[in-house]
Each structure stands twice: as structure tokens, then as C-alpha cells.
Design a protein around this motif. Sequence first.
Motif, PDB file in Angstrom:
ATOM      1  N   GLU A  42       0.918  -1.320   0.053  1.00  0.00           N
ATOM      2  CA  GLU A  42       0.158   0.159   0.048  1.00  0.00           C
ATOM      3  C   GLU A  42       0.796   1.343   0.093  1.00  0.00           C
ATOM      4  O   GLU A  42       0.422   2.328  -0.021  1.00  0.00           O
ATOM      5  CB  GLU A  42      -0.824  -0.030   1.156  1.00  0.00           C
ATOM      6  CG  GLU A  42      -1.988  -1.222   1.233  1.00  0.00           C
ATOM      7  CD  GLU A  42      -2.853  -1.018   2.521  1.00  0.00           C
ATOM      8  OE1 GLU A  42      -2.407  -0.148   3.335  1.00  0.00           O
ATOM      9  OE2 GLU A  42      -3.593  -1.910   2.620  1.00  0.00           O
ATOM     10  N   GLN A  78      -1.993   4.085  -1.004  1.00  0.00           N
ATOM     11  CA  GLN A  78      -3.086   3.386  -1.429  1.00  0.00           C
ATOM     12  C   GLN A  78      -4.037   2.884   0.180  1.00  0.00           C
ATOM     13  O   GLN A  78      -4.987   2.235  -0.082  1.00  0.00           O
ATOM     14  CB  GLN A  78      -2.712   1.926  -1.821  1.00  0.00           C
ATOM     15  CG  GLN A  78      -1.834   1.763  -3.163  1.00  0.00           C
ATOM     16  CD  GLN A  78      -2.779   2.572  -4.103  1.00  0.00           C
ATOM     17  OE1 GLN A  78      -3.940   2.611  -4.119  1.00  0.00           O
ATOM     18  NE2 GLN A  78      -2.179   3.163  -5.155  1.00  0.00           N
ATOM     19  N   ARG A  79      -3.709   3.806   1.042  1.00  0.00           N
ATOM     20  CA  ARG A  79      -4.327   3.565   2.371  1.00  0.00           C
ATOM     21  C   ARG A  79      -5.188   4.608   2.691  1.00  0.00           C
ATOM     22  O   ARG A  79      -4.794   5.821   2.334  1.00  0.00           O
ATOM     23  CB  ARG A  79      -3.638   3.313   3.379  1.00  0.00           C
ATOM     24  CG  ARG A  79      -4.016   2.764   4.765  1.00  0.00           C
ATOM     25  CD  ARG A  79      -3.056   2.607   5.830  1.00  0.00           C
ATOM     26  NE  ARG A  79      -2.003   1.896   5.494  1.00  0.00           N
ATOM     27  CZ  ARG A  79      -0.771   1.920   5.955  1.00  0.00           C
ATOM     28  NH1 ARG A  79      -0.563   2.919   6.799  1.00  0.00           N
ATOM     29  NH2 ARG A  79       0.284   1.164   5.277  1.00  0.00           N
ATOM     30  N   GLN A  80      -6.481   4.625   3.096  1.00  0.00           N
ATOM     31  CA  GLN A  80      -7.253   5.718   3.567  1.00  0.00           C
ATOM     32  C   GLN A  80      -6.668   6.048   5.032  1.00  0.00           C
ATOM     33  O   GLN A  80      -6.637   5.228   5.839  1.00  0.00           O
ATOM     34  CB  GLN A  80      -8.761   5.539   3.355  1.00  0.00           C
ATOM     35  CG  GLN A  80      -9.530   6.561   3.850  1.00  0.00           C
ATOM     36  CD  GLN A  80     -11.057   6.496   3.849  1.00  0.00           C
ATOM     37  OE1 GLN A  80     -11.566   5.659   4.755  1.00  0.00           O
ATOM     38  NE2 GLN A  80     -12.060   6.853   2.875  1.00  0.00           N
ATOM     39  N   LYS A  82      -6.882   8.984   8.609  1.00  0.00           N
ATOM     40  CA  LYS A  82      -8.183   9.980   8.877  1.00  0.00           C
ATOM     41  C   LYS A  82      -7.284  10.765  10.098  1.00  0.00           C
ATOM     42  O   LYS A  82      -6.125  10.375  10.686  1.00  0.00           O
ATOM     43  CB  LYS A  82      -9.036   9.060   9.700  1.00  0.00           C
ATOM     44  CG  LYS A  82      -8.900   8.226  10.712  1.00  0.00           C
ATOM     45  CD  LYS A  82     -10.101   7.480  11.319  1.00  0.00           C
ATOM     46  CE  LYS A  82      -9.430   6.440  12.509  1.00  0.00           C
ATOM     47  NZ  LYS A  82     -10.747   5.978  13.157  1.00  0.00           N
ATOM     48  N   GLN A 124     -11.285  12.081   6.856  1.00  0.00           N
ATOM     49  CA  GLN A 124     -11.014  10.941   5.839  1.00  0.00           C
ATOM     50  C   GLN A 124     -10.096  11.195   4.648  1.00  0.00           C
ATOM     51  O   GLN A 124     -10.925  11.980   3.672  1.00  0.00           O
ATOM     52  CB  GLN A 124     -11.860   9.787   5.887  1.00  0.00           C
ATOM     53  CG  GLN A 124     -12.669   9.327   6.956  1.00  0.00           C
ATOM     54  CD  GLN A 124     -13.623   8.290   6.768  1.00  0.00           C
ATOM     55  OE1 GLN A 124     -14.118   8.195   5.642  1.00  0.00           O
ATOM     56  NE2 GLN A 124     -14.019   7.575   7.738  1.00  0.00           N
ATOM     57  N   TYR A 125      -8.935  10.870   4.445  1.00  0.00           N
ATOM     58  CA  TYR A 125      -8.355  11.217   3.263  1.00  0.00           C
ATOM     59  C   TYR A 125      -7.364  10.484   2.895  1.00  0.00           C
ATOM     60  O   TYR A 125      -6.998   9.428   3.226  1.00  0.00           O
ATOM     61  CB  TYR A 125      -7.355  12.713   3.513  1.00  0.00           C
ATOM     62  CG  TYR A 125      -6.268  12.483   4.478  1.00  0.00           C
ATOM     63  CD1 TYR A 125      -5.250  12.453   4.063  1.00  0.00           C
ATOM     64  CD2 TYR A 125      -6.817  12.446   5.908  1.00  0.00           C
ATOM     65  CE1 TYR A 125      -3.983  12.165   4.964  1.00  0.00           C
ATOM     66  CE2 TYR A 125      -5.482  12.293   6.807  1.00  0.00           C
ATOM     67  CZ  TYR A 125      -4.351  12.205   6.580  1.00  0.00           C
ATOM     68  OH  TYR A 125      -3.275  12.084   7.270  1.00  0.00           O
ATOM     69  N   ARG A 126      -6.888  10.737   1.384  1.00  0.00           N
ATOM     70  CA  ARG A 126      -5.587   9.877   0.850  1.00  0.00           C
ATOM     71  C   ARG A 126      -4.532  10.708   0.351  1.00  0.00           C
ATOM     72  O   ARG A 126      -4.852  11.871  -0.092  1.00  0.00           O
ATOM     73  CB  ARG A 126      -6.385   8.943  -0.511  1.00  0.00           C
ATOM     74  CG  ARG A 126      -7.258   7.931  -0.182  1.00  0.00           C
ATOM     75  CD  ARG A 126      -7.858   7.012  -1.020  1.00  0.00           C
ATOM     76  NE  ARG A 126      -8.999   6.243  -0.619  1.00  0.00           N
ATOM     77  CZ  ARG A 126      -8.851   4.930  -0.254  1.00  0.00           C
ATOM     78  NH1 ARG A 126      -7.641   4.602  -0.128  1.00  0.00           N
ATOM     79  NH2 ARG A 126      -9.835   4.351   0.163  1.00  0.00           N
ATOM     80  N   GLU A 177     -16.258  19.786   3.613  1.00  0.00           N
ATOM     81  CA  GLU A 177     -15.192  18.714   2.805  1.00  0.00           C
ATOM     82  C   GLU A 177     -15.096  19.487   1.442  1.00  0.00           C
ATOM     83  O   GLU A 177     -13.723  19.419   0.692  1.00  0.00           O
ATOM     84  CB  GLU A 177     -16.143  17.630   2.377  1.00  0.00           C
ATOM     85  CG  GLU A 177     -15.372  16.650   1.353  1.00  0.00           C
ATOM     86  CD  GLU A 177     -16.494  15.436   0.932  1.00  0.00           C
ATOM     87  OE1 GLU A 177     -16.213  15.005  -0.097  1.00  0.00           O
ATOM     88  OE2 GLU A 177     -17.254  14.999   1.729  1.00  0.00           O
ATOM     89  N   ARG A 192      -6.112  14.286  -1.245  1.00  0.00           N
ATOM     90  CA  ARG A 192      -7.521  14.298  -1.875  1.00  0.00           C
ATOM     91  C   ARG A 192      -8.436  13.973  -0.498  1.00  0.00           C
ATOM     92  O   ARG A 192      -8.282  12.802   0.131  1.00  0.00           O
ATOM     93  CB  ARG A 192      -7.536  13.203  -2.842  1.00  0.00           C
ATOM     94  CG  ARG A 192      -9.055  13.060  -3.383  1.00  0.00           C
ATOM     95  CD  ARG A 192      -9.303  12.129  -4.379  1.00  0.00           C
ATOM     96  NE  ARG A 192      -9.281  10.816  -3.703  1.00  0.00           N
ATOM     97  CZ  ARG A 192      -9.077   9.715  -4.171  1.00  0.00           C
ATOM     98  NH1 ARG A 192      -8.646   9.486  -5.326  1.00  0.00           N
ATOM     99  NH2 ARG A 192      -8.941   8.622  -3.420  1.00  0.00           N
ATOM    100  N   ASP A 194     -11.557  12.334   1.012  1.00  0.00           N
ATOM    101  CA  ASP A 194     -12.643  11.406   0.843  1.00  0.00           C
ATOM    102  C   ASP A 194     -13.807  11.778   1.348  1.00  0.00           C
ATOM    103  O   ASP A 194     -15.175  11.727   0.838  1.00  0.00           O
ATOM    104  CB  ASP A 194     -12.221  10.121   1.336  1.00  0.00           C
ATOM    105  CG  ASP A 194     -10.986   9.428   0.353  1.00  0.00           C
ATOM    106  OD1 ASP A 194     -11.108  10.012  -0.723  1.00  0.00           O
ATOM    107  OD2 ASP A 194     -10.316   8.496   0.794  1.00  0.00           O
ATOM    108  N   GLN A 195     -14.012  12.325   2.740  1.00  0.00           N
ATOM    109  CA  GLN A 195     -15.151  12.481   3.457  1.00  0.00           C
ATOM    110  C   GLN A 195     -14.735  13.332   4.632  1.00  0.00           C
ATOM    111  O   GLN A 195     -13.646  13.079   5.465  1.00  0.00           O
ATOM    112  CB  GLN A 195     -15.735  10.997   3.784  1.00  0.00           C
ATOM    113  CG  GLN A 195     -17.330  11.494   4.241  1.00  0.00           C
ATOM    114  CD  GLN A 195     -17.834   9.765   4.608  1.00  0.00           C
ATOM    115  OE1 GLN A 195     -17.156   9.079   4.467  1.00  0.00           O
ATOM    116  NE2 GLN A 195     -19.193   9.904   4.550  1.00  0.00           N
TER     117      GLN A 195
END
Length: 325
Positions: A42, A78-80, A82, A124-126, A177, A192, A194-195
Motif C-alpha cells: 500500500e 493506497q491507504r485511507q 484519517k 478521511q483522506y488519501r 469537505e 485528496r 474522501d469524506q
Amino acid sequence: MAENKFEIDIDPDWIKKYLGRIVLGFLVLVAAVTSTKTVGPEEEGVVIQLGKYNRTVDPGLSFILPFGLESMYKIPVQRQLKQEFGFRTTQASQRSEYSGGNYGDESMMLTGDLNLTDVEWVVQYRIVDSYRYLFRVRNAEKTLRDMSEASMRKIVGDRTVNEVLTVGRQEVASSVEVLLQQLCDEYENGIRIDQVVLQDVNPPEPVKPSFNAVNEAQQERETLINQAEAEYNRVIPRARGEALETIQLAEAYALNRVNRAKGESDRFNSLFEAYIKAPEVTKQRIYLETMEKILPNIGNKIIVDEKGNNVLPLLNIDRAKAINP
């Protein structure tokens, strides 16, 4: 008492012969350890050569220059990930445990109507660009945390306390967001969003009982309004249906009466025209039709000739009727 003495004789020639090999072996071992790196499935490896970006390597076994000439940062692309605000997760499992702790400095906010509210949320982000994440912004994690808190305070500061605590929670999260992603794009930090999830929103502890009482009163009001609307929807359509049915019955009755009146009028006109053409025939026909309607309804009546004076034929009328009803 005799002293024990141990003397070790080291051959200088042996030292000269093997010291170089030992040093060389040690250097080879250090080089192998410092040059071999494993990048997880990841992750993405960013190689720095003498303090400058050199290359990015994919997951798997990789080799870099030893002795500190090159170093590697492993970035979980590749991991979310937070970040938590107002609380911390102490144990993540099927039944996660959270700690409120002393995080009021980051969660206590002022709303647009000058009320305080305690907001707990999760970002939550990447990481989508490891180069920008490492080199565009110093300490990207801390910067993202500051941007998240600033965005939340801005959005909450534009709304009333009731909106933040009740109906506007989803709108607040969506607005934060969008704003946070705009800041990430502006800073070019390679992140980026995510939420954004509002975990919990509560009034401050000193005013929580009063707020709960007001909230219960508002909910009770909404309940009564809904009950009244339900009763209205039950009674009014039924009354409208009954009124419409009555109107339709009245219209049908009126139409029937008018049609019958027109029919009787037309019938009378027809009889009158026939009477003018043949008075005697018309009188006789009307008389017979009238008697045809009247006689069946007379019942047990006996009509005799006014000149008749013999009652014997009348004695067996009831008996004959009983035999031939």
C-alpha cells in the motif's frame, strides 16, 4: 598469596592478515543493511539523494545507495488515512473505544448567532501525490490538521446553533469537505479529501440540560403538528368526497326529474295530437289503459249490474276464489 596472571599473546602478523577482512566484511554488512529497503503493497517509496528528490519506487524490494547517501520515505498512497478532532480512538475493533480527553480547544466553536457548540468530526483522506506531500508543504499532516480546523470553524461560524446541532449537520460536513479540498488544491499538498464526518455535535456541558429541554419542546411541537396534519388529511378528503357525492346525487336527481318532466310533456302533447285527430278512439284507448292500471289494485271488490236483483250467483264467489285463486 600468589596472584594469577593471564597473558594472551597476539601475533601481530595475524592481526595484519585478518583485520582488513574483518573491516571489509563489516562495511559490506552495513552497506547491505542500509541499501536494502522493502516497500509495502500500500506504499510508495520516495528516494532522497543527498537531501534532494531523486526518484519514486513501486512496492517491493528496492535498493538505494548505502551509508546515508540515499534515504527513503515510505508513503501510504493506497491507504485511507484519517484525522480526529475533539476525540481520539483508543482501540479500533468491532466495538471501538473512544476517549474524549481534553480536546476542547479544537472542538469548541462559536456559531453565527454567538452560541458555543462542541463539534467532533473526522477527516478521511488519501495521499495521491507523494512528491507534493513531502516537498510542497512542510509537515503536511500538521498543515492538514490546521486547515481542517479552520474550515470547520468558518462553516460553523456562518450558521446558527440550531442548524449545526439538528438539520444542518450534513450540509456542514459537505461544505467543510468542499472547502478543505479547495485548500489542499491551493497548497498543492498531494492530498485528496474522501469524506468529512460529523461524529457528534453537542452544546457545552453547562447549558446542555437547557438545550435538551428546548429540543424536546421543539420535537413535541413537531409531533403535534404532524398529528394535526394527519387528522386533517384523514377528515378533509373524506368530507370533500361526501360533498362531491351529494352534489353528484343532486345533479343526477335534477337531471332525472327534468327528463321525466320532458317525457311526460312530450307524451301529453302526443296524446293531445291523437285526440284531435280521433277524439272517440283516443278516449276509449285512454279509458282502457286507465282501467288496466286501476283494476289490478282494487283488491277483493265485486262489481255487479245495478239492475241485478238475484244474490244467489254471489254466494259461492269466495269458495270459487279459494279453489281457483
